[in-house]
Design a protein around this motif. Sequence first.
Motif, PDB file in Angstrom:
ATOM      1  N   GLY A  65       7.625  11.235   1.154  1.00  0.00           N
ATOM      2  CA  GLY A  65       7.364   9.942   0.533  1.00  0.00           C
ATOM      3  C   GLY A  65       6.024   9.936  -0.164  1.00  0.00           C
ATOM      4  N   ASP A  66       5.755   8.839  -0.875  1.00  0.00           N
ATOM      5  CA  ASP A  66       4.555   8.729  -1.706  1.00  0.00           C
ATOM      6  C   ASP A  66       3.825   7.444  -1.336  1.00  0.00           C
ATOM      7  N   ILE A  67       2.531   7.545  -1.086  1.00  0.00           N
ATOM      8  CA  ILE A  67       1.776   6.353  -0.665  1.00  0.00           C
ATOM      9  C   ILE A  67       1.660   5.326  -1.783  1.00  0.00           C
ATOM     10  N   ARG A  68       1.966   5.699  -3.013  1.00  0.00           N
ATOM     11  CA  ARG A  68       1.964   4.720  -4.106  1.00  0.00           C
ATOM     12  C   ARG A  68       3.233   3.881  -4.102  1.00  0.00           C
ATOM     13  N   ASN A  69       4.225   4.301  -3.324  1.00  0.00           N
ATOM     14  CA  ASN A  69       5.510   3.622  -3.262  1.00  0.00           C
ATOM     15  C   ASN A  69       5.541   2.683  -2.056  1.00  0.00           C
ATOM     16  N   VAL A  70       5.523   1.393  -2.318  1.00  0.00           N
ATOM     17  CA  VAL A  70       5.491   0.390  -1.244  1.00  0.00           C
ATOM     18  C   VAL A  70       6.672   0.570  -0.299  1.00  0.00           C
ATOM     19  N   GLU A  71       7.849   0.866  -0.867  1.00  0.00           N
ATOM     20  CA  GLU A  71       9.044   0.993  -0.036  1.00  0.00           C
ATOM     21  C   GLU A  71       8.909   2.154   0.964  1.00  0.00           C
ATOM     22  N   ASP A  72       8.302   3.251   0.528  1.00  0.00           N
ATOM     23  CA  ASP A  72       8.121   4.390   1.442  1.00  0.00           C
ATOM     24  C   ASP A  72       7.227   4.003   2.618  1.00  0.00           C
ATOM     25  N   LEU A  73       6.148   3.280   2.334  1.00  0.00           N
ATOM     26  CA  LEU A  73       5.238   2.870   3.401  1.00  0.00           C
ATOM     27  C   LEU A  73       5.856   1.790   4.287  1.00  0.00           C
ATOM     28  N   GLU A  74       6.560   0.855   3.675  1.00  0.00           N
ATOM     29  CA  GLU A  74       7.233  -0.200   4.454  1.00  0.00           C
ATOM     30  C   GLU A  74       8.207   0.410   5.458  1.00  0.00           C
ATOM     31  N   ARG A  75       8.930   1.425   5.011  1.00  0.00           N
ATOM     32  CA  ARG A  75       9.914   2.067   5.880  1.00  0.00           C
ATOM     33  C   ARG A  75       9.225   2.661   7.116  1.00  0.00           C
ATOM     34  N   LEU A  76       8.061   3.291   6.900  1.00  0.00           N
ATOM     35  CA  LEU A  76       7.325   3.893   8.009  1.00  0.00           C
ATOM     36  C   LEU A  76       6.786   2.847   8.973  1.00  0.00           C
ATOM     37  N   PHE A  77       6.064   1.874   8.419  1.00  0.00           N
ATOM     38  CA  PHE A  77       5.374   0.900   9.272  1.00  0.00           C
ATOM     39  C   PHE A  77       6.339  -0.064   9.956  1.00  0.00           C
ATOM     40  N   SER A  78       7.521  -0.278   9.384  1.00  0.00           N
ATOM     41  CA  SER A  78       8.506  -1.154  10.037  1.00  0.00           C
ATOM     42  C   SER A  78       9.199  -0.451  11.192  1.00  0.00           C
ATOM     43  N   GLN A  79       9.179   0.892  11.173  1.00  0.00           N
ATOM     44  CA  GLN A  79       9.860   1.656  12.218  1.00  0.00           C
ATOM     45  C   GLN A  79       8.945   2.037  13.379  1.00  0.00           C
ATOM     46  N   SER A  80       7.646   2.171  13.109  1.00  0.00           N
ATOM     47  CA  SER A  80       6.711   2.628  14.142  1.00  0.00           C
ATOM     48  C   SER A  80       5.424   1.824  14.092  1.00  0.00           C
ATOM     49  N   LYS A  81       4.787   1.667  15.256  1.00  0.00           N
ATOM     50  CA  LYS A  81       3.479   1.023  15.318  1.00  0.00           C
ATOM     51  C   LYS A  81       2.411   2.121  15.383  1.00  0.00           C
ATOM     52  N   TYR A  82       1.536   2.127  14.383  1.00  0.00           N
ATOM     53  CA  TYR A  82       0.511   3.166  14.308  1.00  0.00           C
ATOM     54  C   TYR A  82      -0.820   2.650  14.836  1.00  0.00           C
ATOM     55  N   ASP A  83      -1.485   3.494  15.604  1.00  0.00           N
ATOM     56  CA  ASP A  83      -2.790   3.133  16.144  1.00  0.00           C
ATOM     57  C   ASP A  83      -3.914   3.415  15.155  1.00  0.00           C
ATOM     58  N   ALA A  84      -3.682   4.348  14.237  1.00  0.00           N
ATOM     59  CA  ALA A  84      -4.689   4.671  13.224  1.00  0.00           C
ATOM     60  C   ALA A  84      -4.031   5.484  12.118  1.00  0.00           C
ATOM     61  N   VAL A  85      -4.724   5.549  10.977  1.00  0.00           N
ATOM     62  CA  VAL A  85      -4.259   6.343   9.836  1.00  0.00           C
ATOM     63  C   VAL A  85      -5.362   7.317   9.432  1.00  0.00           C
ATOM     64  N   ILE A  86      -4.996   8.588   9.252  1.00  0.00           N
ATOM     65  CA  ILE A  86      -5.898   9.573   8.651  1.00  0.00           C
ATOM     66  C   ILE A  86      -5.366   9.848   7.254  1.00  0.00           C
ATOM     67  N   HIS A  87      -6.192   9.573   6.260  1.00  0.00           N
ATOM     68  CA  HIS A  87      -5.736   9.563   4.858  1.00  0.00           C
ATOM     69  C   HIS A  87      -6.205  10.811   4.120  1.00  0.00           C
ATOM     70  N   PHE A  88      -5.278  11.784   3.971  1.00  0.00           N
ATOM     71  CA  PHE A  88      -5.565  13.023   3.244  1.00  0.00           C
ATOM     72  C   PHE A  88      -4.886  13.070   1.879  1.00  0.00           C
ATOM     73  N   ALA A  89      -4.079  12.063   1.550  1.00  0.00           N
ATOM     74  CA  ALA A  89      -3.236  12.138   0.349  1.00  0.00           C
ATOM     75  C   ALA A  89      -4.050  11.838  -0.908  1.00  0.00           C
ATOM     76  N   GLY A  90      -4.961  12.757  -1.229  1.00  0.00           N
ATOM     77  CA  GLY A  90      -5.806  12.574  -2.407  1.00  0.00           C
ATOM     78  C   GLY A  90      -5.889  13.841  -3.230  1.00  0.00           C
ATOM     79  N   LEU A  91      -6.124  13.672  -4.523  1.00  0.00           N
ATOM     80  CA  LEU A  91      -6.394  14.802  -5.410  1.00  0.00           C
ATOM     81  C   LEU A  91      -7.898  14.974  -5.486  1.00  0.00           C
TER      82      LEU A  91
END
Length: 315
Positions: A65-91
Amino acid sequence: MAAKGRILVTGGAGFIGTHTVVELLKQGFKVSIIDNLDNAVEEAVHRLRKLVGPQLSDNLDFHLGDIRNVEDLERLFSQSKYDAVIHFAGLKAVGESVAHPMRYFDNNLVGSITLYKIMAKYNCKKLFLEEIARDIQKADPEWRIILLRYFNPVGAHESGMLGEDPKGIPNNLMPYITQVAVGRLPELNVYGHDYPTHDGSAIRDYIHVMDLADGHVVALEKLLERKDIGCVAYNLGTGHGTSVLEMVAAFEKASGKKLPIKLCPRRPGDATAVYASTEKAEKELGWKAKYGIDEMCRDQWKWASQNPWGYQSKP
């Protein structure tokens, strides 16, 4: 052992991401990776699973999935509760960012803002990121944010199963060196040989990727423990610089190979010398880099010699 928490790692199939995920799993975290495979391959995740074994692998899930795509992120966060995010998805290639700024704004800026919005919606307010983060945390003190700054991660997992495998011609020194060493590229281009340094080449603070992975785990544990952390930055590095030509010499020693070198003009955007002040990380995180350039080159060569074409077999 009960899981310490569930962590979302964006860009987790990449070089730094895979090595960090190994350490997170070993330390008892459950991990979800989201990656669009722009500069990564799913084989890296398969190798990661094999490396940690079936039991820890059960605590890992991968999402294309792509973090620019709201639907991809919604799918993740609606399915699981995350305690933290480590953000490496950068150029992060300097020369490419100068040549193609809109691509970098789209991925790094738009992608990060989209991620922030979804995190806030699902009340996941613990993050690793940068400037925008300060403003967001100032406006909403519930956010807990650690900014980790580092310059040139190199090396590979000591097993030789994981390493850096960029698509196309490498932008970074060490994968370029290894591709020359294994015969994929004819010579090493050294960009800039007239810098005001002792040998004319640029100086960088190279850090072993496993030291970097360990730094992320230590910082994450602090983030989860301290409710009043606010937004704080730490530099992760060795604290001293190594020139490009010194790094080449160290790799030649580790590999036993003499590399053909072509001296080229400087690239736009490159600085003369960049290295980290690490005292704050040592004092507040109890973290310090353990490996020097000899170990970096040793592990880099083990990865390259075992995987001359990276995660793929020879095309």
